[in-house]
Write a protein that holds these residues in place. Structure first.
Motif, PDB file in Angstrom:
ATOM      1  N   THR A   1       0.809  -1.212   0.000  1.00  0.00           N
ATOM      2  CA  THR A   1       0.000   0.000   0.000  1.00  0.00           C
ATOM      3  C   THR A   1       0.844   1.263   0.000  1.00  0.00           C
ATOM      4  O   THR A   1       0.544   2.214  -0.731  1.00  0.00           O
ATOM      5  N   LYS A   2       1.910   1.288   0.792  1.00  0.00           N
ATOM      6  CA  LYS A   2       2.690   2.515   0.964  1.00  0.00           C
ATOM      7  C   LYS A   2       4.170   2.181   1.085  1.00  0.00           C
ATOM      8  O   LYS A   2       4.538   1.128   1.611  1.00  0.00           O
ATOM      9  N   THR A   3       5.018   3.106   0.610  1.00  0.00           N
ATOM     10  CA  THR A   3       6.462   2.992   0.783  1.00  0.00           C
ATOM     11  C   THR A   3       6.954   4.129   1.666  1.00  0.00           C
ATOM     12  O   THR A   3       6.666   5.301   1.405  1.00  0.00           O
ATOM     13  N   ASN A   4       7.671   3.779   2.719  1.00  0.00           N
ATOM     14  CA  ASN A   4       8.305   4.767   3.596  1.00  0.00           C
ATOM     15  C   ASN A   4       9.771   4.895   3.203  1.00  0.00           C
ATOM     16  O   ASN A   4      10.490   3.897   3.113  1.00  0.00           O
ATOM     17  N   TRP A   5      10.209   6.138   2.970  1.00  0.00           N
ATOM     18  CA  TRP A   5      11.574   6.421   2.528  1.00  0.00           C
ATOM     19  C   TRP A   5      12.301   7.255   3.571  1.00  0.00           C
ATOM     20  O   TRP A   5      11.695   8.076   4.252  1.00  0.00           O
ATOM     21  N   CYS A   6      13.614   7.045   3.653  1.00  0.00           N
ATOM     22  CA  CYS A   6      14.457   7.891   4.496  1.00  0.00           C
ATOM     23  C   CYS A   6      15.739   8.217   3.735  1.00  0.00           C
ATOM     24  O   CYS A   6      16.490   7.315   3.346  1.00  0.00           O
ATOM     25  N   LEU A   7      15.973   9.503   3.526  1.00  0.00           N
ATOM     26  CA  LEU A   7      17.209   9.997   2.926  1.00  0.00           C
ATOM     27  C   LEU A   7      18.175  10.365   4.050  1.00  0.00           C
ATOM     28  O   LEU A   7      17.806  11.090   4.980  1.00  0.00           O
ATOM     29  N   ILE A   8      19.401   9.849   3.972  1.00  0.00           N
ATOM     30  CA  ILE A   8      20.445  10.208   4.925  1.00  0.00           C
ATOM     31  C   ILE A   8      21.464  11.056   4.180  1.00  0.00           C
ATOM     32  O   ILE A   8      22.134  10.572   3.256  1.00  0.00           O
ATOM     33  N   ASP A   9      21.557  12.331   4.558  1.00  0.00           N
ATOM     34  CA  ASP A   9      22.469  13.218   3.835  1.00  0.00           C
ATOM     35  C   ASP A   9      23.889  13.133   4.403  1.00  0.00           C
ATOM     36  O   ASP A   9      24.158  12.350   5.328  1.00  0.00           O
ATOM     37  N   GLU A  10      24.799  13.937   3.853  1.00  0.00           N
ATOM     38  CA  GLU A  10      26.210  13.872   4.253  1.00  0.00           C
ATOM     39  C   GLU A  10      26.430  14.184   5.723  1.00  0.00           C
ATOM     40  O   GLU A  10      27.385  13.723   6.340  1.00  0.00           O
ATOM     41  N   ALA A  11      25.536  14.975   6.318  1.00  0.00           N
ATOM     42  CA  ALA A  11      25.650  15.333   7.735  1.00  0.00           C
ATOM     43  C   ALA A  11      25.008  14.294   8.648  1.00  0.00           C
ATOM     44  O   ALA A  11      25.036  14.427   9.870  1.00  0.00           O
ATOM     45  N   GLY A  12      24.409  13.257   8.054  1.00  0.00           N
ATOM     46  CA  GLY A  12      23.739  12.229   8.846  1.00  0.00           C
ATOM     47  C   GLY A  12      22.313  12.570   9.194  1.00  0.00           C
ATOM     48  O   GLY A  12      21.653  11.827   9.931  1.00  0.00           O
ATOM     49  N   THR A  13      21.797  13.666   8.656  1.00  0.00           N
ATOM     50  CA  THR A  13      20.408  14.064   8.901  1.00  0.00           C
ATOM     51  C   THR A  13      19.464  13.129   8.160  1.00  0.00           C
ATOM     52  O   THR A  13      19.711  12.766   7.002  1.00  0.00           O
ATOM     53  N   ARG A  14      18.381  12.759   8.832  1.00  0.00           N
ATOM     54  CA  ARG A  14      17.382  11.874   8.226  1.00  0.00           C
ATOM     55  C   ARG A  14      16.201  12.707   7.714  1.00  0.00           C
ATOM     56  O   ARG A  14      15.627  13.496   8.458  1.00  0.00           O
ATOM     57  N   ILE A  15      15.840  12.496   6.460  1.00  0.00           N
ATOM     58  CA  ILE A  15      14.711  13.193   5.850  1.00  0.00           C
ATOM     59  C   ILE A  15      13.732  12.133   5.355  1.00  0.00           C
ATOM     60  O   ILE A  15      14.083  11.286   4.530  1.00  0.00           O
ATOM     61  N   TYR A  16      12.507  12.180   5.866  1.00  0.00           N
ATOM     62  CA  TYR A  16      11.520  11.144   5.580  1.00  0.00           C
ATOM     63  C   TYR A  16      10.480  11.628   4.564  1.00  0.00           C
ATOM     64  O   TYR A  16      10.102  12.793   4.556  1.00  0.00           O
ATOM     65  N   PHE A  17      10.009  10.704   3.739  1.00  0.00           N
ATOM     66  CA  PHE A  17       8.892  10.990   2.848  1.00  0.00           C
ATOM     67  C   PHE A  17       8.237   9.671   2.450  1.00  0.00           C
ATOM     68  O   PHE A  17       8.779   8.584   2.719  1.00  0.00           O
ATOM     69  N   ASN A  18       7.057   9.748   1.834  1.00  0.00           N
ATOM     70  CA  ASN A  18       6.286   8.556   1.484  1.00  0.00           C
ATOM     71  C   ASN A  18       5.861   8.586   0.021  1.00  0.00           C
ATOM     72  O   ASN A  18       5.680   9.658  -0.563  1.00  0.00           O
ATOM     73  N   THR A  19       5.709   7.400  -0.550  1.00  0.00           N
ATOM     74  CA  THR A  19       5.042   7.247  -1.842  1.00  0.00           C
ATOM     75  C   THR A  19       4.088   6.056  -1.711  1.00  0.00           C
ATOM     76  O   THR A  19       4.014   5.430  -0.645  1.00  0.00           O
ATOM     77  N   GLU A  20       3.393   5.728  -2.789  1.00  0.00           N
ATOM     78  CA  GLU A  20       2.565   4.529  -2.755  1.00  0.00           C
ATOM     79  C   GLU A  20       3.450   3.291  -2.784  1.00  0.00           C
ATOM     80  O   GLU A  20       4.664   3.372  -2.997  1.00  0.00           O
ATOM     81  N   GLY A  21       2.840   2.114  -2.556  1.00  0.00           N
ATOM     82  CA  GLY A  21       3.600   0.875  -2.556  1.00  0.00           C
ATOM     83  C   GLY A  21       3.843   0.353  -3.962  1.00  0.00           C
ATOM     84  O   GLY A  21       3.087   0.656  -4.896  1.00  0.00           O
ATOM     85  N   TYR A  22       4.898  -0.466  -4.116  1.00  0.00           N
ATOM     86  CA  TYR A  22       5.274  -0.983  -5.433  1.00  0.00           C
ATOM     87  C   TYR A  22       5.492  -2.490  -5.364  1.00  0.00           C
ATOM     88  O   TYR A  22       6.627  -2.970  -5.335  1.00  0.00           O
ATOM     89  N   ASN A  23       4.412  -3.229  -5.290  1.00  0.00           N
ATOM     90  CA  ASN A  23       4.505  -4.682  -5.244  1.00  0.00           C
ATOM     91  C   ASN A  23       4.561  -5.217  -6.676  1.00  0.00           C
ATOM     92  O   ASN A  23       3.603  -5.057  -7.434  1.00  0.00           O
ATOM     93  N   PRO A  24       5.675  -5.839  -7.076  1.00  0.00           N
ATOM     94  CA  PRO A  24       5.810  -6.296  -8.464  1.00  0.00           C
ATOM     95  C   PRO A  24       4.864  -7.426  -8.844  1.00  0.00           C
ATOM     96  O   PRO A  24       4.808  -7.807 -10.026  1.00  0.00           O
TER      97      PRO A  24
END
Length: 282
Positions: free
Chosen positions: A10-33
């Motif tokens: 149903t949903k995908t949870n994403w976390c970007l970790i930048d060079e400073a180690g900061t976590r940035i979260y965002f969501n998209t829909e799910g991708y079940n193949p």
């Protein structure tokens, strides 16, 4: 920069970790193949990823997803990811490994998913070592949102919902028989459609019928999957997913009735999964 993603049906949870180690979260829909192809995943990513995400600065993508049951299924997702993150190494694996790593870290044990679908495994601290096949929503997925939703819809269509629930269900969703069957047999993502009705059971958890179908779903999950793991009572019961989390009291009741102590039950693995990858890089 590194991206870690946990993709359900149903949903995908994403976390970007930048060079400073900061976590940035965002969501998209799910991708079940099992239900969507590379082109559909690519189109969704292009439309739904944050505009602020500088895609060509991503160096690694670790994507864990529902339906990644083989190298062929993994490539369906990976092919889309490589077209979006053109400078990144892309790693795609199944969501069950994500659940185990999030729940257990570097320790061995038992891990399960109870969300739109169901899955479970034994884990050795690095990889899944044994998994009883959940068989998907047609044949299995016991205890999942789709399993609970299927029971609700079946009883609703047969006019069997008790205690005023028949009227409440009709007022909540306004769906007739033809509309329901069309969504199930002719429209995409029927598993997600089925699972959407688990919320009705949660919203009416004070009614014994709703409590009973949830307990029955979890009992069936234990009978058909958990009890078939060797020495299952030697492990704590650890679980990820919205259904397991929202109905955790009922889940704990069933687990304890089968001699399993409850360990960690969480809604989403993303934070703990990022912790796991962070440990590996130290």
């Amino acid at each position: 920069m590194v991206i870690i993603a946990d993709g359900g049906s149903t949903k995908t949870n994403w976390c970007l970790i930048d060079e400073a180690g900061t976590r940035i979260y965002f969501n998209t829909e799910g991708y079940n193949p099992d239900f969507v192809g590379t082109e559909a995943i690519l189109a969704s990513l292009q439309q739904n990823l944050p505009d602020t995400l500088v895609q060509d600065q991503i160096t690694e993508v670790h994507y864990y997803g529902a339906g990644i049951s083989s190298a062929r299924k993994a490539e369906i997702v990976a092919a889309a990811m490589r077209q979006v993150f053109t400078h990144a190494k892309v790693f795609v694996d199944h969501d069950l490994l994500a659940a185990a790593r999030a729940l257990l870290g570097l320790n061995q044990g038992f891990a399960a998913i109870l969300g739109t679908g169901t899955n479970s495994c034994l884990y050795n601290g690095k990889d899944v070592t044994l998994s009883v096949d959940s068989l998907g929503y047609f044949l299995g997925d016991e205890g999942s949102g789709s399993f609970i939703g299927k029971r609700l819809l079946r009883d609703y269509l047969r006019n069997l919902l008790p205690d005023g629930l028949q009227e409440a269900f009709r007022e909540t969703y306004g769906l007739n028989r033809d509309e329901i069957l069309d969504r199930l047999y002719n429209q995409p993502l029927p598993n997600r459609f089925l699972a959407s009705f688990a919320k009705f059971a949660y919203d009416h958890n004070n009614v014994s019928y709703c409590r009973d179908i949830v307990l029955n779903g979890f009992e069936t999950f234990f009978q058909n999957l958990v009890l078939h793991y060797p020495n299952y009572q030697d492990y704590t019961f650890n679980c990820i997913g919205s259904v397991g989390y929202n109905f955790r009291d009922a889940l704990a009741q069933v687990a304890k009735s089968h001699g399993m102590e409850v360990g960690k039950i969480i809604r989403s693995p993303i934070d703990d999964l990022v912790d796991y990858h962070t440990i590996l890089t130290k």
